[in-house]
Design an enzyme around this catalytic site. Structure first.
Site, PDB file in Angstrom:
ATOM      1  CG  HIS A   1      -5.343   3.662   1.434  1.00 24.61           C
ATOM      2  ND1 HIS A   1      -4.993   2.372   1.101  1.00 24.61           N
ATOM      3  CD2 HIS A   1      -6.652   3.789   1.095  1.00 24.61           C
ATOM      4  CE1 HIS A   1      -6.036   1.762   0.565  1.00 24.61           C
ATOM      5  NE2 HIS A   1      -7.057   2.591   0.551  1.00 24.61           N
TER       6      HIS A   1
ATOM      7  CG  ASP B   1      -2.234   0.699   1.020  1.00 25.47           C
ATOM      8  OD1 ASP B   1      -2.185   1.929   0.892  1.00 25.47           O
ATOM      9  OD2 ASP B   1      -3.298   0.060   1.002  1.00 25.47           O
TER      10      ASP B   1
ATOM     11  CG  ASN C   1     -14.065   1.839  -3.788  1.00 25.00           C
ATOM     12  OD1 ASN C   1     -14.299   0.695  -3.417  1.00 25.00           O
ATOM     13  ND2 ASN C   1     -13.344   2.677  -3.076  1.00 25.00           N
TER      14      ASN C   1
END
Length: 309
Positions: A79, A48, A170
Site C-alpha cells: 500500500h 502507512d 471508502n
C-alpha cells in the site's frame, strides 16, 4: 487495533518496460507544472505500511521509523509503495512518474504488514514527522471513530505549519473516516477517468477536494506495478500537488501556512456536483495548474449531486 487501510481494490499487477504518466497525472495537467517545479526541496511525511523498496522510487523514499512493535520499517503490504509512487516516483524511462518526482518521502510505518494499527501509533508517527520538520504529511488510512491522541498530534502539526492530507475513506455514504473528518486536515475524495465521483468514496460535509482515485497505476511490491482504486490513491495525488505548490512557494521566499494552502486549494478547485461545496466533491477537483501556474479558473459544470441509495 483502531485504525486501518480503507478497503482498496487491486485490479491488476504488472511489470513495465517503459514509462507511463497515468491518466491521473494527465487529468490534473501535472506535466505542464514541471517546467516551474518538480517538487525539489520538499519532504512529505508518508505514514502507512512502511518503506518502499522499488527502483522507480529509489532514494526519493527516505527511511523513517517503524511504530509497529515487532515489525521493521519495510513495506510488505504494498500500500505505501503504491502511494509513495503516486507522489514521487522518478521521472526516468521506466514504469511511471509521480506528481512531484523530485520530492522526498519520509516513510514512516504506522500500520502493520496486515494494514492495521492503533491510534497511538499513528499519533506517534505524526509527532515523529513534526520533529523531523517535514513540509507536509500524507495519510491514506482511517478509522470510524475519533481519537483524542490523534487529534492532538494533528493540531501540533498544524501549529508547526505542516498540512495534513488524508483519504476521506471508502465507505460511500457511510461518512468520512478519521483523521480526514477533523477540521485541521484536508480530506480527499476520489473520482474516475470519466469524471464521476467514485461510488466507494466517502461522502460528508468534511470532504474538501477530489482527486483521481480509480484504476491508478503506480509502483508495487517486488519491483512490479499495480492498478489500485481507493481514496488511498486520491490522497497522495493531492499530497504531490501540495508538494509542488510548497516547492514553488519556498523558491519565491514565501512563508508556508496551513490555512494559506487550504485557501489556495479551495479557491482554485474546479467545482463539480452541485454549485459550491457538496458532500461528494467538497469544493471540487484539485486544480494544480491554477494554484501553481496561475491558470484561469475554469467555469463550474454543475450537475445534481446523486441522492443516497
Amino acid at each position: 487495533m483502531d485504525i486501518e487501510l480503507p478497503p482498496f481494490k487491486i485490479e491488476k499487477i504488472m511489470s513495465s518496460l517503459s514509462q507511463s504518466s497515468g491518466w491521473g497525472v494527465r487529468e490534473l495537467n501535472i506535466p505542464s507544472i514541471w517546467k516551474e517545479t518538480t517538487g525539489e526541496g520538499v519532504t512529505i511525511g508518508v505514514i502507512d505500511t512502511g518503506l518502499p523498496e522499488h527502483e522507480d522510487i529509489g532514494d526519493n523514499a527516505v527511511k523513517g521509523k517503524s511504530f509497529i512493535k515487532g515489525q521493521d520499517i519495510f513495506d510488505r503490504n504494498g500500500h505505501q509503495t503504491h502511494c509513495v509512487g503516486i507522489i514521487s516516483a522518478k521521472n526516468n524511462t521506466q514504469g511511471m512518474v509521480g506528481v512531484a518526482p523530485s520530492a522526498k518521502c519520509l516513510c514512516v510505518k504506522g500500520l502493520s504488514d496486515q494494514g492495521s494499527g492503533s491510534y497511538q501509533a499513528i499519533a506517534d508517527a505524526i509527532n515523529y514527522c513534526v520533529k523531523q520538520e517535514v513540509d507536509l504529511i500524507s495519510m491514506s488510512l482511517g478509522g470510524s471513530s475519533p481519537s483524542e491522541v490523534m487529534k492532538t498530534a494533528i493540531t501540533l502539526a498544524k501549529q508547526a505549519n505542516i498540512p495534513v492530507i488524508c483519504a476521506a475513506g471508502n465507505s460511500g455514504n457511510g461518512g468520512v473516516n478519521y483523521p480526514a473528518a477533523y477540521k485541521d486536515t484536508i480530506a480527499v475524495a476520489a473520482f474516475d477517468k470519466r469524471g464521476n465521483i467514485a461510488g466507494f468514496s466517502s461522502k460528508g460535509k468534511e470532504v474538501d477536494v477530489a482527486a483521481p482515485g480509480v484504476s491508478i497505476y503506480s509502483t508495487y511490491l517486488k519491483g512490479q506495478y499495480a492498478q489500485l482504486s481507493g481514496t488511498s490513491m486520491a490522497c497522495p495525488f493531492v499530497a504531490g500537488v501540495v508538494a509542488l505548490l510548497i516547492s514553488k512557494m519556498k523558491a519565491n521566499g514565501e512563508k508556508i501556512y496551513v490555512e494559506k494552502i487550504r485557501e489556495l486549494l479551495i479557491k482554485h478547485a474546479d467545482d463539480k456536483g452541485v454549485i459550491g461545496k457538496d458532500n461528494s466533491w467538497g469544493y471540487g477537483v484539485v486544480d494544480a495548474d491554477g494554484m501553481i501556474l496561475g491558470s484561469p479558473d475554469k467555469k463550474p459544470e454543475p450537475k445534481p449531486e446523486p441522492k443516497p441509495e
